[in-house]
Enzyme design. Structure first.
Site, PDB file in Angstrom:
ATOM      1  N   ARG A 175       0.633  -1.128  -0.136  1.00 43.81           N
ATOM      2  CA  ARG A 175       0.017   0.042  -0.023  1.00 43.81           C
ATOM      3  C   ARG A 175       0.667   1.092  -0.091  1.00 43.81           C
ATOM      4  O   ARG A 175       0.706   2.113  -0.115  1.00 43.81           O
ATOM      5  CB  ARG A 175      -0.864   0.061   1.299  1.00 43.81           C
ATOM      6  N   HIS A 203       0.478   4.649  -2.115  1.00 43.42           N
ATOM      7  CA  HIS A 203       0.555   6.047  -1.347  1.00 43.42           C
ATOM      8  C   HIS A 203       1.252   6.955  -1.991  1.00 43.42           C
ATOM      9  O   HIS A 203       1.194   8.343  -1.823  1.00 43.42           O
ATOM     10  CB  HIS A 203      -0.179   6.600   0.297  1.00 43.42           C
ATOM     11  N   ASP A 204       2.360   6.205  -1.789  1.00 40.26           N
ATOM     12  CA  ASP A 204       3.888   7.146  -2.331  1.00 40.26           C
ATOM     13  C   ASP A 204       3.656   8.333  -3.778  1.00 40.26           C
ATOM     14  O   ASP A 204       3.903   9.201  -4.520  1.00 40.26           O
ATOM     15  CB  ASP A 204       5.185   6.688  -2.211  1.00 40.26           C
ATOM     16  N   GLY A 227       4.324  12.239  -6.994  1.00 37.69           N
ATOM     17  CA  GLY A 227       5.224  10.671  -7.806  1.00 37.69           C
ATOM     18  C   GLY A 227       5.761  10.162  -6.626  1.00 37.69           C
ATOM     19  O   GLY A 227       5.988  10.127  -5.565  1.00 37.69           O
ATOM     20  N   ASP A 267       8.680   9.526  -5.071  1.00 35.48           N
ATOM     21  CA  ASP A 267       9.883   9.922  -4.426  1.00 35.48           C
ATOM     22  C   ASP A 267      10.126   9.644  -2.884  1.00 35.48           C
ATOM     23  O   ASP A 267      10.844  10.317  -2.862  1.00 35.48           O
ATOM     24  CB  ASP A 267       9.330  11.858  -5.421  1.00 35.48           C
ATOM     25  N   SER A 299       8.057  10.843  -0.900  1.00 34.10           N
ATOM     26  CA  SER A 299       7.756  11.814   0.387  1.00 34.10           C
ATOM     27  C   SER A 299       6.973  11.572   0.987  1.00 34.10           C
ATOM     28  O   SER A 299       6.303  11.752   2.151  1.00 34.10           O
ATOM     29  CB  SER A 299       6.715  12.839  -0.869  1.00 34.10           C
ATOM     30  N   ASN A 335      -4.074   8.296   6.334  1.00 37.44           N
ATOM     31  CA  ASN A 335      -2.577   7.355   6.874  1.00 37.44           C
ATOM     32  C   ASN A 335      -2.961   6.371   8.132  1.00 37.44           C
ATOM     33  O   ASN A 335      -1.808   5.249   8.635  1.00 37.44           O
ATOM     34  CB  ASN A 335      -1.097   8.108   7.333  1.00 37.44           C
ATOM     35  N   PRO A 352      -7.261   8.438  -3.705  1.00 35.18           N
ATOM     36  CA  PRO A 352      -8.686   8.401  -4.532  1.00 35.18           C
ATOM     37  C   PRO A 352      -8.950   8.302  -2.768  1.00 35.18           C
ATOM     38  O   PRO A 352      -8.484   7.046  -2.388  1.00 35.18           O
ATOM     39  CB  PRO A 352      -7.782   6.850  -5.367  1.00 35.18           C
ATOM     40  N   HIS A 412      -5.777  -5.244  -3.086  1.00 33.57           N
ATOM     41  CA  HIS A 412      -7.276  -5.288  -1.959  1.00 33.57           C
ATOM     42  C   HIS A 412      -7.299  -7.003  -1.156  1.00 33.57           C
ATOM     43  O   HIS A 412      -7.993  -7.116  -0.699  1.00 33.57           O
ATOM     44  CB  HIS A 412      -8.624  -5.027  -2.321  1.00 33.57           C
ATOM     45  N   ASP A 469      -3.589 -13.223  -4.140  1.00 37.15           N
ATOM     46  CA  ASP A 469      -4.802 -14.451  -4.552  1.00 37.15           C
ATOM     47  C   ASP A 469      -5.924 -13.309  -6.279  1.00 37.15           C
ATOM     48  O   ASP A 469      -5.983 -12.466  -5.884  1.00 37.15           O
ATOM     49  CB  ASP A 469      -5.285 -15.324  -3.857  1.00 37.15           C
TER      50      ASP A 469
END
Ligand code: HEM
Ligand SMILES: *[C@@H]1O[C@H](CO)[C@@H](O)[C@H](O)[C@H]1NC(C)=O
Ligand SMILES: *[C@@H]1O[C@H](CO)[C@@H](O)[C@H](O)[C@H]1NC(C)=O
Ligand SMILES: CC(=O)N[C@H]1CO[C@H](CO)[C@@H](O)[C@@H]1O
Length: 325
Positions: free
Chosen positions: A64, A68-69, A74, A76, A78, A96, A164, A194, A253
């Site tokens: 995940r 999120h990064d 981008g 990076d 962050s 978070n 999202p 997921h 799976d």
């Protein structure tokens, strides 16, 4: 004169190529560390394995984290930066909640720095760790183009417009993905992430208690599934964790797609994949052919890993992942 026009054209073309390359992550390449730190990928893999084999549920947050990064500023790293005096970082956004395992990157970075100080970026570590985590729990594996550099900026205010949310419908999700150069197929494929991990009740409890604010339930959810979810999440519960793919939340799976077919996707954003011809057809494809899903997941992860990357002399190679040099 002709020469001059030609050379202007060439330099404009060069500029155009440069811009195109930045957009597509073409500054990345396979085996970027082969000469400058040949052990890099192996050290990262070993360290990730040490954590994931001991606690397989850690594979989920590691996967995940890369998503999120990449979606915010981008890929990076962050996301790994701590807040500082005067700046609240991405990490500290309420969304978070379930981002965990930051300490793993500190351990990986330390192990890599010992062998090749100042060479391997945190951004590449995030991308490689996601790959290693997925393959350790019997998912696909893939080659990760490397050469990312680390960003120097992380702002909480970048989260809302780039991430999202689980409450989004298919139109909104497609927009969020296309803003990153990812298409409807990538959306369907990457949502397959997921198949592992947990969610807090807060991501979906309105679907079972008050969908439109009138004590109703979401008609897109299998009505037989609702009592099961209610048994897990009482109204207002903000702490309980629920398996997103119950029964196989530790195994990579295609069961996630079977759940969606049964109208048992946990989030509105999972169920939403039924509402578009491309994403809907992909659910059928994935269920019918796990091998196809594995191959597609690998390809979409590589594509996502190129979003907005810093390469060449941009950014820096952080010494520690949680702060800029
Ligand atoms: C399509 C848009 C997406 C939305 C709206 C979304 C939303 C969420 C939410 C709300 C959670 C639960 C957080 C919590 O309450 O603890 C979650 C967990 C997770 N997501 Fe997504 N996600 C999306 C795409 C992705 C992608 C592309 C990946 C990776 C390829 C991914 C991988 C994961 C994983 C592995 C977890 C479990 C984390 C854990 O167990 O700690 N998600 N996601
Ligand atoms: C910054 O983040 C790391 C985790 O990556 C954590 O161990 C550390 O305590 C945090 N805080 C400071 C002030 O460094
Ligand atoms: C999706 O949500 C947006 C914002 O709430 C709304 O304007 C739009 O009509 C919705 N689209 C669909 C297909 O439900
Ligand atoms: C893991 C992590 O960094 N969690 C932070 C998420 O954001 C809250 C504030 O909203 C912080 O208190 C947590 O430390």
């Amino acid at each position: 004169m002709a020469m001059k026009i030609l050379s202007v054209c060439v330099s404009q073309l060069a500029l155009l190529f440069l811009l195109l390359n930045l957009a597509n992550g073409q500054g990345l390449k396979l085996g970027f560390y082969n000469k400058i730190c040949p052990q890099a990928e192996q050290i990262i893999q070993k360290t990730i394995a040490r954590y994931v084999l001991r606690a397989p549920t850690l594979a989920a947050p590691l996967l995940r984290m890369h998503f999120h990064d990449c979606f915010v500023r981008g890929c990076d790293a962050s996301l790994l930066l701590n807040s500082t005096k005067g700046n609240t970082a991405e990490k500290d956004h309420p969304s978070n909640l379930s981002l965990r395992g930051f300490y793993i990157f500190d351990a990986v970075k330390e192990a890599v720095e010992k062998v090749c100080p100042g060479v391997v970026s945190c951004a590449d570590i995030v991308a490689l760790a996601a790959r290693d985590a997925v393959s350790l729990i019997h998912g696909p594996t893939w080659d990760v183009p490397t050469g990312r550099r680390d960003g120097r900026v992380s702002k909480i205010s970048d989260i809302l417009s780039n991430s999202p949310s689980p409450f989004m419908n298919i139109t909104q999700l497609k927009q969020m993905f296309s803003a990153k150069g990812l298409d409807s197929k990538d959306l369907a494929v990457l949502s397959g992430g997921h198949t592992i991990g947990n969610s807090h009740c807060t991501g979906f409890s309105y679907r079972i208690y008050s969908f439109t604010g009138k004590g109703d339930t979401d008609p897109a959810l299998d009505s037989k599934y609702i009592p099961k979810l209610k048994a897990k999440c009482k109204p207002g519960d903000t702490t309980t964790l629920v398996e997103m793919d119950p029964g196989s939340f530790r195994t990579f799976d295609t069961h996630y797609y079977s759940l969606i077919q049964k109208r048992r996707g946990l989030f509105v954003s999972d169920s939403a994949l039924l509402n578009d011809p491309v994403t809907n057809a992909y659910i059928t494809t994935a269920v019918a052919s796990p091998a196809t899903f594995f191959k597609d997941f690998a390809a979409s992860m590589v594509k996502m890993g190129k979003v907005g990357v810093l390469t060449g002399n941009a950014g820096e190679i952080r010494k520690v992942c949680y702060k800029i040099n």
